[in-house]
Scaffold this motif. Structure first.
Motif, mmCIF file in Angstrom:
data_model
loop_
_atom_site.group_PDB
_atom_site.id
_atom_site.type_symbol
_atom_site.label_atom_id
_atom_site.label_comp_id
_atom_site.label_asym_id
_atom_site.label_seq_id
_atom_site.Cartn_x
_atom_site.Cartn_y
_atom_site.Cartn_z
ATOM 1 N N THR A 89 25.746 -29.955 -8.320
ATOM 2 C CA THR A 89 25.820 -29.757 -6.900
ATOM 3 C C THR A 89 25.737 -30.951 -5.825
ATOM 4 O O THR A 89 25.723 -30.636 -4.450
ATOM 5 C CB THR A 89 24.663 -28.755 -6.618
ATOM 6 O OG1 THR A 89 23.221 -29.454 -7.030
ATOM 7 C CG2 THR A 89 24.923 -27.545 -7.666
ATOM 8 N N CYS A 90 25.489 -32.079 -6.529
ATOM 9 C CA CYS A 90 25.362 -33.265 -5.255
ATOM 10 C C CYS A 90 25.983 -34.695 -5.967
ATOM 11 O O CYS A 90 25.590 -34.808 -7.105
ATOM 12 C CB CYS A 90 23.845 -33.437 -5.188
ATOM 13 S SG CYS A 90 23.498 -34.888 -4.170
ATOM 14 N N ALA A 91 26.999 -35.045 -5.321
ATOM 15 C CA ALA A 91 27.568 -36.177 -5.688
ATOM 16 C C ALA A 91 26.595 -37.512 -5.256
ATOM 17 O O ALA A 91 26.267 -37.528 -3.947
ATOM 18 C CB ALA A 91 29.009 -36.381 -5.103
ATOM 19 N N VAL A 92 26.710 -38.443 -6.008
ATOM 20 C CA VAL A 92 25.711 -39.526 -5.956
ATOM 21 C C VAL A 92 26.574 -41.092 -5.969
ATOM 22 O O VAL A 92 27.507 -41.034 -6.993
ATOM 23 C CB VAL A 92 24.676 -39.720 -6.597
ATOM 24 C CG1 VAL A 92 23.603 -41.109 -6.259
ATOM 25 C CG2 VAL A 92 23.615 -38.270 -6.530
ATOM 26 N N THR A 93 26.529 -41.716 -4.972
ATOM 27 C CA THR A 93 27.268 -42.931 -4.956
ATOM 28 C C THR A 93 26.111 -43.923 -4.708
ATOM 29 O O THR A 93 25.232 -43.839 -3.961
ATOM 30 C CB THR A 93 28.263 -42.949 -4.102
ATOM 31 O OG1 THR A 93 28.026 -43.052 -2.779
ATOM 32 C CG2 THR A 93 29.420 -41.961 -4.402
ATOM 33 N N VAL A 94 26.266 -45.131 -5.411
ATOM 34 C CA VAL A 94 25.426 -46.360 -5.340
ATOM 35 C C VAL A 94 26.274 -47.446 -5.025
ATOM 36 O O VAL A 94 27.162 -47.835 -6.168
ATOM 37 C CB VAL A 94 24.428 -46.436 -6.381
ATOM 38 C CG1 VAL A 94 23.581 -47.714 -6.299
ATOM 39 C CG2 VAL A 94 23.525 -45.222 -6.485
ATOM 40 N N GLU A 95 26.102 -48.384 -4.332
ATOM 41 C CA GLU A 95 26.924 -49.554 -3.855
ATOM 42 C C GLU A 95 26.008 -50.704 -3.829
ATOM 43 O O GLU A 95 25.105 -50.884 -3.010
ATOM 44 C CB GLU A 95 27.640 -49.274 -2.737
ATOM 45 C CG GLU A 95 28.682 -50.314 -2.326
ATOM 46 C CD GLU A 95 29.526 -50.238 -1.110
ATOM 47 O OE1 GLU A 95 30.390 -50.947 -0.811
ATOM 48 O OE2 GLU A 95 29.344 -49.065 -0.472
ATOM 49 N N LEU A 96 26.369 -51.997 -4.315
ATOM 50 C CA LEU A 96 25.628 -53.014 -3.965
ATOM 51 C C LEU A 96 26.666 -54.010 -3.235
ATOM 52 O O LEU A 96 27.715 -54.431 -3.519
ATOM 53 C CB LEU A 96 25.455 -53.791 -5.260
ATOM 54 C CG LEU A 96 25.013 -55.031 -5.307
ATOM 55 C CD1 LEU A 96 23.258 -55.217 -4.698
ATOM 56 C CD2 LEU A 96 24.804 -55.807 -6.791
ATOM 57 N N VAL A 97 26.175 -54.463 -2.023
ATOM 58 C CA VAL A 97 26.763 -55.245 -1.035
ATOM 59 C C VAL A 97 26.076 -56.505 -0.982
ATOM 60 O O VAL A 97 25.039 -56.795 -0.785
ATOM 61 C CB VAL A 97 26.841 -54.552 0.322
ATOM 62 C CG1 VAL A 97 27.616 -55.535 1.238
ATOM 63 C CG2 VAL A 97 27.313 -53.205 0.216
ATOM 64 N N SER B 283 16.074 -31.408 -1.115
ATOM 65 C CA SER B 283 17.007 -31.185 -0.292
ATOM 66 C C SER B 283 18.198 -30.356 -0.551
ATOM 67 O O SER B 283 18.541 -30.220 -1.792
ATOM 68 C CB SER B 283 17.758 -32.642 -0.013
ATOM 69 O OG SER B 283 18.795 -32.604 1.056
ATOM 70 N N THR B 284 19.090 -29.925 0.344
ATOM 71 C CA THR B 284 19.993 -28.885 -0.190
ATOM 72 C C THR B 284 21.499 -29.904 -0.029
ATOM 73 O O THR B 284 22.817 -29.252 0.020
ATOM 74 C CB THR B 284 20.305 -28.042 0.848
ATOM 75 O OG1 THR B 284 20.536 -28.384 2.285
ATOM 76 C CG2 THR B 284 18.959 -26.972 0.955
ATOM 77 N N ALA B 285 21.411 -31.052 -0.094
ATOM 78 C CA ALA B 285 22.498 -32.229 0.067
ATOM 79 C C ALA B 285 23.372 -31.979 -0.993
ATOM 80 O O ALA B 285 23.164 -31.707 -2.016
ATOM 81 C CB ALA B 285 22.018 -33.444 0.136
ATOM 82 N N ARG B 286 24.779 -32.252 -0.501
ATOM 83 C CA ARG B 286 25.969 -32.118 -1.470
ATOM 84 C C ARG B 286 26.444 -33.560 -1.682
ATOM 85 O O ARG B 286 27.106 -33.576 -2.688
ATOM 86 C CB ARG B 286 27.045 -31.349 -0.790
ATOM 87 C CG ARG B 286 26.687 -29.948 -0.203
ATOM 88 C CD ARG B 286 26.516 -28.886 -1.505
ATOM 89 N NE ARG B 286 27.675 -28.933 -2.278
ATOM 90 C CZ ARG B 286 27.819 -28.107 -3.323
ATOM 91 N NH1 ARG B 286 26.581 -27.642 -3.831
ATOM 92 N NH2 ARG B 286 28.850 -28.031 -4.000
ATOM 93 N N ASN B 287 26.033 -34.406 -0.969
ATOM 94 C CA ASN B 287 26.419 -35.657 -0.813
ATOM 95 C C ASN B 287 25.033 -36.741 -0.939
ATOM 96 O O ASN B 287 24.424 -36.558 0.168
ATOM 97 C CB ASN B 287 27.484 -36.236 0.012
ATOM 98 C CG ASN B 287 28.872 -35.464 -0.342
ATOM 99 O OD1 ASN B 287 29.674 -35.836 -1.522
ATOM 100 N ND2 ASN B 287 29.144 -34.449 0.164
ATOM 101 N N VAL C 102 19.250 -45.302 1.792
ATOM 102 C CA VAL C 102 19.648 -43.892 0.928
ATOM 103 C C VAL C 102 19.645 -42.969 2.171
ATOM 104 O O VAL C 102 18.772 -42.726 2.861
ATOM 105 C CB VAL C 102 18.649 -43.758 -0.053
ATOM 106 C CG1 VAL C 102 19.095 -42.574 -1.003
ATOM 107 C CG2 VAL C 102 18.379 -44.914 -1.130
ATOM 108 N N VAL C 103 20.925 -42.386 2.080
ATOM 109 C CA VAL C 103 21.045 -41.172 3.008
ATOM 110 C C VAL C 103 21.731 -40.255 2.415
ATOM 111 O O VAL C 103 22.220 -40.367 1.305
ATOM 112 C CB VAL C 103 22.161 -41.689 4.289
ATOM 113 C CG1 VAL C 103 21.391 -42.838 5.012
ATOM 114 C CG2 VAL C 103 23.539 -42.094 3.591
ATOM 115 N N ASP C 104 21.447 -39.098 3.002
ATOM 116 C CA ASP C 104 22.142 -37.658 2.524
ATOM 117 C C ASP C 104 22.223 -36.723 3.472
ATOM 118 O O ASP C 104 22.057 -37.064 4.647
ATOM 119 C CB ASP C 104 21.295 -36.963 1.357
ATOM 120 C CG ASP C 104 19.726 -36.536 2.270
ATOM 121 O OD1 ASP C 104 20.047 -35.484 2.938
ATOM 122 O OD2 ASP C 104 18.892 -37.129 1.959
#
Length: 457
Positions: A328-336, A369-373, A391-393
């Motif tokens: 139900t929630c897609a998670v992305t993590v990025e290193l800049v 949270s009800t976040a989808r992303n 970190v944001v949702d």
């Protein structure tokens, strides 16, 4: 006068107090002083030096015993002993000059004067008592030379021996000045040695106080280190348990929903639960193993104990993202990175804290949270010497869920410990929640913590 008070230590609040062993030792010294003085007295008697003394053997031994007895009290009542020694010196010198002029009795008086200055607890009183003794001795010498028989005795002795004048002073004047010089050296050295002894004891006391202070500071620092380590372990355990339990809960719910119609999806969710539980158990074992680290380093024979696995770093963020994602929630993590390889310059404590912040923030998204992303970005900037975690949702607070606040407290403690700060709150231009944490690249702690915004969970 102020300089004399400074020399005598009148401004010091420390008192030199004898121990019971010191008092017992003084009794032994008194017996020794009597034995030596009595032996010297008998040698003089055998040599015929006491034939002209006005008082007999009994009075002579009274003078010896009374002088030696003062030694037993020299550290109990030092000022009283010094004044009594001065009185003994004058009285015995007048009544039995040969007895008092013997070397053992002279050294005994010297020792008592020294003890008064060295052991007096009232330092201003020691100064006045010393001045009083010197004044009395000076008056006694002046009286002996001017009004007593001292001057006439010198003249008669020198006339009988036919001593001629060899310098610009007469023999009598030269002998008077020599006597004064001997007394100055005698009393001066007794006072000077007493002051040196007292100053030495004061410095030893200060050194011992400094040693005790350093020991107490070491104990406090050790206790603070233990508390800090316990807090670190508590934060780590909270982050590990919260993350993996929330993952297992979400995956178990997903498996329950699709169990009747999609066995492959249910099997995949159960596999994630299995993997997450094993990871949680392994990380908790590593963390709790730190509590036994000292025992193991001290020589434990547990050869079957696996070495502790390395703590998570920024390189583990992709695996964290794959584990944190749910149906139900897609998670992305990025290193800049500001330049290639910038992450390699980040110290291990900062890397671990950044990883834990991302882990805790994503766990909060799943729980509350009800976040989808949800997305997490870790920025490493070598120019500004800063590591930033954001970190944001896109969800809203789930009804009926409320956290303990330990997760965000752990974030604050991590950030403050490493000299950084935290910002948490609703997003302004978009729905959802935003967590921003920053650390200095070198992870240097500061004394004043950041002012943090009250946040949810």
């Amino acid at each position: 006068m102020e300089r004399l008070e400074h020399w005598f230590g009148a401004e010091e609040r420390w008192e030199r107090v004898p121990t019971s062993a010191d008092r017992r030792q003084d009794v032994h010294w008194a017996i020794f002083a009597f034995a030596v003085a009595a032996l010297g007295l008998e040698f003089i008697r055998m040599g015929g030096g006491l034939t002209d003394e006005a008082f007999g053997v009994g009075a002579q031994y009274v003078a010896v015993v009374s002088g030696a007895a003062l030694v037993a009290f020299r550290r109990i009542a030092p000022l009283t002993v010094m004044l009594l020694a001065a009185a003994h010196f004058i009285v015995a010198g007048e009544l039995m000059p040969v007895v008092m002029a013997s070397l053992p009795m002279q050294l005994l008086a010297f020792f008592l004067f020294f003890s008064g200055v060295a052991w007096a607890r009232d330092r201003r009183g020691a100064l006045f008592a010393t001045l009083a003794v010197l004044l009395v001795m000076a008056i006694w010498l002046a009286w002996w030379f001017a009004l007593g028989s001292g001057y006439s005795q010198m003249q008669e002795t020198l006339s009988e021996e036919g001593v001629e004048r060899y310098g610009f002073l007469s023999p009598v004047v030269a002998l008077i000045l020599y006597t004064i010089l001997v007394n100055i050296i005698y009393f001066g050295f007794a006072i000077a040695l007493g002051l040196v002894s007292w100053r030495g004891a004061l410095e030893r006391h200060r050194s011992e106080e400094q040693h005790r202070t350093i020991q107490e500071q070491n104990f406090r620092l050790r206790d603070q280190a233990v508390v800090a380590e316990r807090l670190r372990i508590a934060r780590e355990l909270h982050d590990v348990v919260a993350h993996h339990v929330s993952v297992m809960g979400v995956q178990a719910a997903a498996a329950r929903r699709v169990l009747d119609r999609d066995l492959d999806a249910a099997r995949e969710s159960l596999a994630v639960i299995e993997k997450s539980s094993r990871s949680a158990v392994g990380q908790m074992r590593d963390l709790l193993g730190t509590l036994r680290n000292g025992e193991l380093e001290a020589g434990s024979d547990d050869t079957d104990q696996d070495p502790r696995s390395p703590q998570p770093t920024l390189d583990d963020l992709p695996a964290l993202a794959a584990e944190a994602g749910t149906p139900t929630c897609a998670v992305t993590v990025e290193l800049v990175e500001s330049e290639p390889g910038a992450a390699a310059h980040v110290p291990a404590p900062v890397q671990l804290s950044a990883y834990r912040v991302v882990q805790e923030a994503l766990a909060n998204v799943r729980r509350h949270s009800t976040a989808r992303n949800a997305s997490a970005v870790v920025r490493v900037d070598l120019q500004t010497q800063q590591v930033e975690v954001e970190v944001v949702d896109d969800g809203t607070a789930r009804v009926g869920t409320s956290g303990s606040g330990l997760g965000l407290l752990g974030m604050r403690e991590r950030a403050q410990h490493l000299g950084g700060g935290v910002e948490c709150g609703p997003r302004t231009a978009h729905p959802g929640w935003r967590v921003r944490v920053w650390f200095p690249l070198d992870g240097r702690a500061v004394e004043d913590g950041q002012t943090l915004v009250p946040t949810r969970a």
